[in-house]
Each structure stands twice: as C-alpha cells, then as structure tokens.
Design an enzyme around this catalytic site. Structure first.
Site, PDB file in Angstrom:
ATOM      1  N   ASN A   1       4.724  24.827  -7.743  1.00  0.00           N
ATOM      2  CA  ASN A   1       4.334  24.519  -6.120  1.00  0.00           C
ATOM      3  C   ASN A   1       3.479  25.913  -5.804  1.00  0.00           C
ATOM      4  O   ASN A   1       4.049  26.853  -5.510  1.00  0.00           O
ATOM      5  CB  ASN A   1       5.558  24.560  -5.375  1.00  0.00           C
ATOM      6  CG  ASN A   1       5.063  24.146  -3.862  1.00  0.00           C
ATOM      7  OD1 ASN A   1       4.095  24.326  -3.615  1.00  0.00           O
ATOM      8  ND2 ASN A   1       6.214  23.669  -3.150  1.00  0.00           N
TER       9      ASN A   1
ATOM     10  N   LYS B   1       5.613  29.090  -6.625  1.00  0.00           N
ATOM     11  CA  LYS B   1       6.979  28.767  -6.785  1.00  0.00           C
ATOM     12  C   LYS B   1       7.083  27.859  -8.311  1.00  0.00           C
ATOM     13  O   LYS B   1       6.288  27.140  -8.517  1.00  0.00           O
ATOM     14  CB  LYS B   1       7.493  27.902  -5.775  1.00  0.00           C
ATOM     15  CG  LYS B   1       7.434  28.702  -4.554  1.00  0.00           C
ATOM     16  CD  LYS B   1       8.272  27.816  -3.256  1.00  0.00           C
ATOM     17  CE  LYS B   1       8.048  28.388  -1.728  1.00  0.00           C
ATOM     18  NZ  LYS B   1       8.689  27.560  -0.827  1.00  0.00           N
TER      19      LYS B   1
ATOM     20  N   ASP C   1       1.628  15.637  -1.468  1.00  0.00           N
ATOM     21  CA  ASP C   1       2.102  15.527  -0.222  1.00  0.00           C
ATOM     22  C   ASP C   1       1.770  14.270   0.767  1.00  0.00           C
ATOM     23  O   ASP C   1       2.440  13.926   1.292  1.00  0.00           O
ATOM     24  CB  ASP C   1       1.773  16.604   0.655  1.00  0.00           C
ATOM     25  CG  ASP C   1       2.771  17.865   0.313  1.00  0.00           C
ATOM     26  OD1 ASP C   1       3.549  17.563  -0.613  1.00  0.00           O
ATOM     27  OD2 ASP C   1       2.488  18.875   0.954  1.00  0.00           O
TER      28      ASP C   1
ATOM     29  N   ASN D   1      10.200  25.298   9.170  1.00  0.00           N
ATOM     30  CA  ASN D   1       9.102  26.026   9.702  1.00  0.00           C
ATOM     31  C   ASN D   1       7.765  25.091   9.636  1.00  0.00           C
ATOM     32  O   ASN D   1       7.143  25.088  11.039  1.00  0.00           O
ATOM     33  CB  ASN D   1       8.963  27.242   8.958  1.00  0.00           C
ATOM     34  CG  ASN D   1       8.081  28.220   9.492  1.00  0.00           C
ATOM     35  OD1 ASN D   1       8.115  28.687  10.525  1.00  0.00           O
ATOM     36  ND2 ASN D   1       6.536  28.590   8.995  1.00  0.00           N
TER      37      ASN D   1
ATOM     38  N   GLY E   1      16.963  20.830   9.876  1.00  0.00           N
ATOM     39  CA  GLY E   1      17.464  19.675  10.090  1.00  0.00           C
ATOM     40  C   GLY E   1      18.682  19.220   9.103  1.00  0.00           C
ATOM     41  O   GLY E   1      19.634  18.745   9.925  1.00  0.00           O
TER      42      GLY E   1
END
Length: 352
Positions: free
Chosen positions: A6, A13, A136, A193, A309
């Site tokens: 990622n 990542k 995405d 975020n 969440g």
C-alpha cells in the site's frame, strides 16, 4: 505467501499473509524522501529512502533479515487508489492494466504514480512473481449513472469528472465479513482520519459520500467534506490552486474546526471548539446518511468500521441518535481489514 503493498504519497506499507490469509508481518516506511523510518513488526529504525523504489527495496531486505523469506512470496497484491472507469473489480497486472492505471494519474496525481512505482519496481526485481491490483474505486463501479453523474456538460464528464467513491476495499471486506447474514439495505460508515459512507444494497454499492476525490462527503480529520463549488473558487482566487488544495485537504475538517484532527483527543477535551467539532462530524455523517438511505430505498442495518467507527462508541451513539427517525435497526461494528481483503482478491484471481 502473499505480499500486500500500500503505497501512499510519502509512505509505503506492507503486509505479509500466509495462504490461509493469516497475517504474519506488517511494516511501513514513513517520511519517504525526508528523514525516513522503517518499522517492521514493531521494530523501528532510520533508513535511507529518497524515493519509493528505494523504500521498497529496503523493506524487502528487512523482511529477509527478520526471517520472512521473500523467496517464499508467491504473489504480490497492490492497493491502487484510482481505477477510473476502467476497473470494476481487481485485476492481474498486465501491460494493458499498467497503461490504464497510468491513464488514471490525472484523477489521483499523488497516489497512482507511486502505486505504479511499486508495481514496476517489483516487475524489474522479481519478474517471476505474479502481481495483482485492487482499486479503491472499483467497489463503487456498481453505482447507477444517476448517482455518479454531475450535472455538468458532456465535455467535462468525458474528461473524467464524475463521482467515483473510495474506501472500496474496506467496504468489500465488510460485505465478506457479513457473509450470508449481509442485510439487504446496509448503511456502511468507514470513519477514520478519512471518512466516508456507502449505501450497500444486495451486496453492491449504490451510492457513496465521496465523489470525484476523497475530499467530498463527510467531515474528516483534515478534509473539509462537502463544500459549495463557489466557496472553493473564492478560496482558490485568494490562495491559488495549490493553496486551496492544501487548505481543503490538509487544514480543514476537525483540524480546521478545533485545531486537532485526532478524534480521541477532541473527545477528551473540555472546550467549546472540540465539542462543536465532534458534533459537526456526527451531524454531517448522519445528514449524508439520509441521502444514502434514500438511494437504497430504506434501511435494514448500520455498520461502522475504521479507527473511529470501531473504537469510539460515543461517536456511533451520536450518529445513531440522529437516525432514530428511520426506526430502530441493528448496529454492527466490523473490524477494518483492507490489506486482508486485497490479499483475498489476489488469492481469488490466482484460483485458490
């Protein structure tokens, strides 16, 4: 093993999964191009990483040094931010797929280029490894035209200006976690975020709060969320395009309202600005939820995921208090696992 990569604008990542999708390693190179740090399995150290290609090479070496033999990796799966209208599902990397990702760079100029660097770097260093991509935007390709089209002339629409939606791997993971128990009309909220919501009907996205970019929709940590286009033009006239972009994406949202984009910190503060920022976040999440409920034709359940969440029960309660007019419905908390979903996508494409 499947390696998931990622790549962000200044970070990279990685997560390593066994064939049964058990995660056995995770790491990140942060602040690429500056004072970079490599963190793997909880251990951090400075690293020379002037660019993403170097960062990836350093991470592969670190995996080997930590006992995670990269020679045992059988596939690599990448998160790619934008698939435009080219991709409605994950794909195996081919020259044609690379060309399509490159064609989407104008839609995601900070992310698609570094996503490509990861793909091309591994293609050069490990040409035998099959590579896969998850987008995405792909989960929202099922949105009807009436939900994705802005009321603008054809020339701008043909240039790619439409609603796309993001956080797709998170929502796909949520659908997988529900399995056969998936509610028919599910209001899904990914709150962190970056924050968005998705109307999921019959397992498919029919509407998303995010639009042409991840800036629109809900109030976020540093992004403003929904804002009038005329206000954007006025800000850009005063600050310039780059200045407006920085203000709306990096200095707004919770940070703009209360000086801090950390929801946990704001909830602990006892001042009017912090309370207003928290209430503003919840109010607009619920207000946009009403739009998503209309897109589904009703509501059977609500599910929360993401750092806020999952971990901030008071935020969930505040949002649900605004939604009592829609009746009592089950509320679920689903752990976000986008990396595992990306590995799952690759495994399915491999036929496993």
């Amino acid at each position: 093993m499947i390696l998931v990569i990622n790549a962000g604008s200044s970070s990279l990542k990685v997560s390593l999964f066994q064939p049964d999708l058990t995660q056995i390693a995770d790491g990140i190179v942060s602040d690429i191009g500056a004072d970079a740090t490599l963190k793997l399995d909880g251990q951090a150290s400075p690293v020379d990483a002037p660019d993403h290609a170097t960062a990836l090479a350093e991470m592969m070496a670190a995996l080997d040094a930590a006992g995670h033999k990269t020679t045992d990796i059988t596939a690599v799966a990448h998160r790619v931010v934008h698939g435009g209208t080219y991709f409605s599902e994950p794909a195996r990397v081919t020259p044609q797929v690379v060309d399509a990702i490159r064609a989407c760079i104008p839609l995601a100029p900070l992310h698609n280029p570094v996503n490509l660097i990861g793909i091309e770097t591994l293609a050069a260093s490990h040409p035998h490894l099959p590579q896969f991509v998850s987008f995405d935007t792909a989960f929202h390709a099922s949105n009807p035209d009436i939900a994705t089209r802005y009321a603008i002339p054809d020339a701008q629409f043909d240039a790619g200006i439409q609603r796309y939606g993001f956080h797709g791997s998170s929502y796909a993971s949520m659908v997988h976690e529900f399995g056969a128990a998936l509610p028919d009309r599910l209001l899904a909220l990914h709150l962190g975020n970056g924050a968005s919501l998705c109307a999921i009907k019959g397992g498919q996205s029919v509407a998303s709060s995010m639009g042409y970019s991840p800036m629109s929709g809900l109030v976020m940590g540093t992004r403003c969320g929904e804002i009038d286009g005329a206000a954007v033009l006025r800000i850009a006239d005063k600050l310039g395009i780059a200045g407006a972009d920085k203000l709306l994406n990096k200095q707004s949202g919770l940070k703009g309202l209360a000086g801090d984009n950390n929801m946990k910190t704001l909830m602990e503060r006892d001042d009017d600005a912090a309370r207003f920022a928290v209430d503003h976040f919840c109010y607009w999440a619920a207000r946009q939820a009403g739009s998503a409920i209309v897109a589904m034709g009703g509501l059977d359940a609500v599910a929360f995921t993401g750092g806020i969440g999952e971990n901030a029960a008071p935020i969930r309660d505040k949002i649900m208090a605004h939604l009592t007019c829609f009746g009592a419905v089950p509320v679920h908390v689903i752990a976000a696992d986008e990396e595992k979903q990306i590995a799952r996508d690759a495994r399915l494409l491999m036929g496993d």
